[in-house]
Design an enzyme around this catalytic site. Structure first.
Site, PDB file in Angstrom:
ATOM      1  N   ALA A   8     -32.682 -72.326 -24.968  1.00 47.55           N
ATOM      2  CA  ALA A   8     -32.324 -71.957 -23.599  1.00 47.55           C
ATOM      3  C   ALA A   8     -33.054 -72.812 -22.559  1.00 47.55           C
ATOM      4  CB  ALA A   8     -32.626 -70.485 -23.355  1.00 47.55           C
ATOM      5  N   CYS A   9     -34.011 -73.602 -22.992  1.00 49.39           N
ATOM      6  CA  CYS A   9     -34.846 -74.408 -22.098  1.00 49.39           C
ATOM      7  C   CYS A   9     -34.210 -75.782 -21.863  1.00 49.39           C
ATOM      8  CB  CYS A   9     -36.225 -74.567 -22.734  1.00 49.39           C
ATOM      9  SG  CYS A   9     -37.277 -75.809 -21.967  1.00 49.39           S
ATOM     10  N   SER A  10     -34.013 -76.140 -20.601  1.00 48.88           N
ATOM     11  CA  SER A  10     -33.392 -77.431 -20.285  1.00 48.88           C
ATOM     12  C   SER A  10     -34.270 -78.601 -20.717  1.00 48.88           C
ATOM     13  CB  SER A  10     -33.073 -77.518 -18.795  1.00 48.88           C
ATOM     14  OG  SER A  10     -34.252 -77.478 -18.023  1.00 48.88           O
TER      15      SER A  10
END
Length: 120
Positions: A8-10
């Site tokens: 979920a982390c860019s």
């Protein structure tokens, strides 16, 4: 090399994409699904040359809930910092890449990623 990611982390997605484009050989560890042990966190800290509070995401709500923000950043409380990361892996800064040469980096910026790619 291994990369600890949260999908979920860019920044994690960027790191994975950069490694893929470079054709780098690596394994992914979704550390929220497969949390690192205290020993693994200690090993990564040695490889990073950092202290636990250097890679803790103190802005996470759980940091406030467990009182981590008020915990002193010193040798006496170091084990509690590491234990908090093991118990609440969301606190761990990401992405962390452990390199085959025995070092590790927190790969949040393009310059660090470029150094990783050059060395792979």
């Amino acid at each position: 090399m291994e990369i600890w990611i949260n999908p979920a982390c860019s920044k994690c997605r960027t790191a994975v994409s950069t490694l893929d484009k470079a054709g780098a050989a690596y394994t992914q560890r979704r550390y929220l699904e497969e949390p690192p042990t205290v020993d693994e966190i200690e090993e990564v800290l040695v490889r990073l040359g950092l202290e636990p509070w250097d890679i803790v995401r103190t802005g996470e709500p759980v940091a406030k809930e467990i009182g981590l923000k008020e915990l002193p950043k010193d040798a006496e409380h170091r084990d509690r910092w590491v234990a908090a990361m093991a118990a609440h892996p969301k606190l761990i800064q990401r992405p962390i890449i452990t390199l085959d040469d025995g070092t590790a980096v927190v790969a949040r910026d393009p310059e660090t990623l470029a150094r990783v790619v050059e060395g792979s």
